[in-house]
Design an enzyme around this catalytic site. Structure first.
Site, short mmCIF file in Angstrom:
data_model
loop_
_atom_site.label_atom_id
_atom_site.label_comp_id
_atom_site.label_asym_id
_atom_site.label_seq_id
_atom_site.Cartn_x
_atom_site.Cartn_y
_atom_site.Cartn_z
CB CYS A 275 -41.48 -8.06 -21.98
SG CYS A 275 -39.78 -8.29 -21.49
CB CYS B 190 -40.66 -10.74 -19.64
SG CYS B 190 -40.23 -9.01 -19.36
#
Length: 116
Positions: free
Chosen positions: A39, A42
């Protein structure tokens, strides 16, 4: 078990449960980053989360990889990454979905006491 100023990665359900029990027993605020290695947002927010952990040492900062601990992510109804949950004694105070740096910083500050 929990070290001040650090983000603690949970690699097993047992580890997750132990950190939560310890935080609940000490009545500390828990800030959880539900993340995934693939991600992009993230990875963007990870250093911000680490800085918050250094600033608010009276709170417990946990990181959960949703691919590694699918059952924990399901238990907490995590559907998008990153999702941040701020809780105290098992009660969710805030849920922030997405790499929203300003909102995350503000909500952690609101619920956590900074280092003296």
């Amino acid at each position: 078990m929990a070290e001040e100023g650090l983000v603690l990665a949970c690699h097993s359900v047992e580890e997750w449960d132990a950190h939560l029990q310890q935080a609940n027993a000490s009545k500390k605020v828990v800030v959880v980053d539900f993340t995934a290695s693939w991600c992009g947002p993230c990875r963007f927010i990870a250093p911000v989360f680490a800085d918050l952990a250094k600033k608010f040492v009276n709170s417990v900062f946990l990181k959960v990889d949703v691919d590694e601990l699918k059952s924990v992510a399901q238990d907490w109804a995590v559907e998008a990454m990153p999702t941040f949950i701020i809780m105290k004694e098992g009660t969710i105070l805030e849920r922030i979905v997405g790499a929203q740096k300003d909102q995350l910083s503000a909500k952690v500050a609101e619920h956590s006491a900074p280092a003296p």
